[in-house]
Design a protein around this motif. Structure first.
Motif, PDB file in Angstrom:
ATOM      1  N   VAL A   1      10.944   4.092  -0.444  1.00 10.43           N
ATOM      2  CA  VAL A   1      10.292   5.356  -0.123  1.00 10.43           C
ATOM      3  C   VAL A   1      11.130   6.104   0.912  1.00 10.43           C
ATOM      4  CG1 VAL A   1       8.178   6.460   0.667  1.00 10.43           C
ATOM      5  CG2 VAL A   1       8.077   4.221  -0.481  1.00 10.43           C
ATOM      6  N   PRO A   2      11.650   7.277   0.567  1.00  4.78           N
ATOM      7  CA  PRO A   2      12.485   8.034   1.507  1.00  4.78           C
ATOM      8  C   PRO A   2      11.731   8.395   2.779  1.00  4.78           C
ATOM      9  CG  PRO A   2      12.672   8.934  -0.701  1.00  4.78           C
ATOM     10  CD  PRO A   2      11.550   7.938  -0.742  1.00  4.78           C
ATOM     11  N   LEU A   3      12.426   8.327   3.900  1.00  2.00           N
ATOM     12  CA  LEU A   3      11.860   8.712   5.184  1.00  2.00           C
ATOM     13  C   LEU A   3      12.388  10.084   5.569  1.00  2.00           C
ATOM     14  CD1 LEU A   3      12.168   5.281   6.891  1.00  2.00           C
ATOM     15  CD2 LEU A   3      10.093   6.664   6.949  1.00  2.00           C
ATOM     16  N   ALA A   4      11.535  10.839   6.255  1.00  9.81           N
ATOM     17  CA  ALA A   4      11.950  12.169   6.712  1.00  9.81           C
ATOM     18  C   ALA A   4      13.268  12.036   7.459  1.00  9.81           C
ATOM     19  CB  ALA A   4      10.875  12.760   7.621  1.00  9.81           C
ATOM     20  N   SER A   5      14.276  12.774   7.024  1.00  8.93           N
ATOM     21  CA  SER A   5      15.606  12.550   7.592  1.00  8.93           C
ATOM     22  C   SER A   5      15.867  13.491   8.753  1.00  8.93           C
ATOM     23  CB  SER A   5      16.667  12.749   6.524  1.00  8.93           C
ATOM     24  OG  SER A   5      16.833  14.115   6.273  1.00  8.93           O
ATOM     25  N   ASP A   6      16.586  12.987   9.687  1.00 13.00           N
ATOM     26  CA  ASP A   6      17.037  13.756  10.830  1.00 13.00           C
ATOM     27  C   ASP A   6      18.491  14.117  10.545  1.00 13.00           C
ATOM     28  OD1 ASP A   6      18.102  14.677  13.094  1.00 13.00           O
ATOM     29  OD2 ASP A   6      17.381  13.057  14.381  1.00 13.00           O
TER      30      ASP A   6
ATOM     31  N   PRO B   1       0.814  -1.238   0.000  1.00 13.26           N
ATOM     32  CA  PRO B   1       0.000   0.000   0.000  1.00 13.26           C
ATOM     33  C   PRO B   1       0.837   1.274   0.000  1.00 13.26           C
ATOM     34  CG  PRO B   1      -0.845  -1.566   1.617  1.00 13.26           C
ATOM     35  CD  PRO B   1       0.373  -2.190   1.023  1.00 13.26           C
ATOM     36  N   LEU B   2       1.991   1.244   0.614  1.00 20.40           N
ATOM     37  CA  LEU B   2       2.785   2.468   0.705  1.00 20.40           C
ATOM     38  C   LEU B   2       3.761   2.634  -0.461  1.00 20.40           C
ATOM     39  CD1 LEU B   2       3.676   2.495   4.527  1.00 20.40           C
ATOM     40  CD2 LEU B   2       2.000   3.927   3.331  1.00 20.40           C
ATOM     41  N   ALA B   3       3.752   1.693  -1.380  1.00 22.52           N
ATOM     42  CA  ALA B   3       4.807   1.639  -2.395  1.00 22.52           C
ATOM     43  C   ALA B   3       4.875   2.880  -3.266  1.00 22.52           C
ATOM     44  CB  ALA B   3       4.630   0.398  -3.268  1.00 22.52           C
ATOM     45  N   ASP B   4       3.767   3.566  -3.465  1.00 20.50           N
ATOM     46  CA  ASP B   4       3.774   4.674  -4.403  1.00 20.50           C
ATOM     47  C   ASP B   4       3.925   6.033  -3.743  1.00 20.50           C
ATOM     48  OD1 ASP B   4       3.504   2.941  -6.500  1.00 20.50           O
ATOM     49  OD2 ASP B   4       1.305   2.891  -6.307  1.00 20.50           O
TER      50      ASP B   4
END
Lengths: 295, 295
Positions: free
Chosen positions: A256-261, A173-176
């Motif tokens: 899918v990139p994650l918000a980076s710290d 589900p999160l792939a796009d």
DNA sequence: GGAAGCCATCGGGCGTCCCGATTGCGCTTT
DNA sequence: AAAGCGCAATCGGGACGCCCGATGGCTTCC
């Protein structure tokens, strides 16, 4: 003398006369008398003995610091002379955190391209082990996190900052999605590295800061296991960008990139601090600097 | 191996096989084969040879750096183990600029008071020699100017700033002055140290800045000569405060402070930079810090 | 109580180091 | 040009130290 210091270092590392002897390719009696003679020459008991190895004495601990320095410098002397004899040549032993293995590979390849007569051993190790191995002269340099553990007397060259991606199947589900927040990962079935690994602890912290718990359904100390699990079920995992790209290539997976710290997770080359540097190590540090992703 | 490195260091210092052998208490053939074996083990020619010693090769120069490090650390290992065996004990070799000899004496006395089992050798040397001797492991520490020559890889502990006094007979025209400017010294008959000594160069600079030339009628490399000349004729000399006080004591001499230039002439303890320090050297550094005249 | 693991010690063979004597080379002196 | 001298390399021997395999004493684990 130097040979005996090598014996002493091996004994301190292996904590066992027999194993230390094997690791040096000598017999146990030879090592035993070697240690005894070292103690006589220095006039100090270095090793606590019963009928078993019982650890180093306080004097032994202090002597170990000097022994490492002396033996290390002796090797560096030999290396440098060999380099001046036959050009930049020799063998470099690296220990690398699992998530930086692709970078290590790139570094080694580029270095070898520039200096074909230098060969490499690249070991995958946890970040804490890397520092121990540097101390024990088991490796020449490492790649690890620069900003977490106290590093001691070392030189560092930053390589990059870890940014994370969610790895999931193309039909997930999160792939796009373009990007994701850590807070959105709470309900997923996660495969992650085991908790003693630094990378997992970093991810744990990210989850904690998002108000979640990082409960992994499957844990492993190998990133290969993580990705192969994602492929076979409806699991997801979290990996640094480069490694994710490498492992997912050619497979039906989405990243899918994650918000980076941006504060932390700096990864770089770590080498023993020494003055001067040998040509080979200097060249490695230079290569790392060239390879470093511009901040 | 370490023994051969010691041979190599001695050879580099003495620039002569025979003398180097004597300085080590071995015969010339032993040293000769020692150097040959070292070259074989390292696979590199270290020494330029004709039928005479012809200097080190470039590789030899590089190797010398490592050799000094290794041999120095080995001695430090021994020293530290002896210290832990029988308390703070041993022998410290200092080289000191002539004008700081009284300070060295004070330092040694105070140190010996605190640690009676540590003995001293105090040599009077020119400041440039002190750095060479530190490199060659001939001394453990020195006292010299901290702000003139490039010091290299050393640790320093400031002790005091040199301020100068005119030393003249009690019946000299200037004997009753409270202070003097350098410019007033132009017409006097001066005894000064020889020009290769740093102290003389400092005084030269002061004269130059006052628009004068520091023409000394009598030169010597010994401060004793300077003062004894002042006593016997109508000469004058210029000495640092402490040394002037020491040498003039009980003699019919007057001391007149000279306008001081606070920028420079800092004198202090100099020791090889190393990590960690041996207990004895650490104690010496501590003592110097205690002794330092508060700025 | 037996077995196994661990470290210390022993005795012999071998390698290496050191020394005194000598040789070989190059520079200086005459 | 030859002799003299200073310096480093080489030679031959005696001695010391190192390494190994075998063995012994001690402790710990079944």
């Amino acid at each position: 003398m130097i040979a005996k210091l090598e014996m002493f270092i091996a004994l301190a590392r292996e904590q066992h006369f027999g194993r230390a002897a094997v690791s040096l390719g000598i017999t146990q009696p030879t090592l035993s008398t070697g240690i005894r003679q070292l103690e006589e020459q220095l006039g100090v008991k270095l090793v606590q003995r019963g009928s078993r190895f019982g650890g180093l004495t306080p004097e032994g601990q202090r002597a170990l610091v000097w022994a490492r320095q002396i033996v290390g410098d002796t090797r560096r002397l030999r290396d440098e002379m060999r380099a001046s004899r036959e050009g930049l040549a020799g063998h470099l032993r690296l220990a690398v955190i699992p998530t930086a293995l692709t970078w290590a590979s790139t570094l080694a390849a580029r270095f070898n391209d520039r200096h074909p007569r230098v060969t490499f051993t690249v070991l995958s190790r946890a970040s804490a082990d890397i520092l121990t191995m540097l101390d024990d002269l088991e490796i020449d340099a490492g790649i690890s996190y620069l900003d977490n553990e106290p590093l001691g007397r070392v030189t560092t060259r930053p390589l990059y900052r870890e940014a994370y991606q969610l790895v999931c199947r193309e039909d997930h589900p999160l792939a796009d999605r373009e990007t994701l927040d850590w807070a959105e990962l709470g309900s997923l079935k996660l495969c992650l590295l085991t908790p003693e690994m630094q990378n997992r602890r970093i991810i744990n912290r990210q989850f904690m800061e998002a108000g979640l718990e990082a409960g992994a359904a499957i844990e492993s100390n190998s990133t290969v296991v993580l990705v192969s699990n994602v492929l076979t079920g409806d699991w997801v995992t979290i990996l640094p960008t480069d490694l994710a790209g490498f492992l997912a290539e050619g497979k039906p997976l989405s990243l899918v990139p994650l918000a980076s710290d941006s504060r932390a997770h700096e990864v770089g080359l770590i080498a023993p601090w020494q003055e001067p540097y040998t040509p080979v190590l200097q060249a490695l540090l230079d290569e790392a600097q060239r390879l470093a992703r511009p901040a």
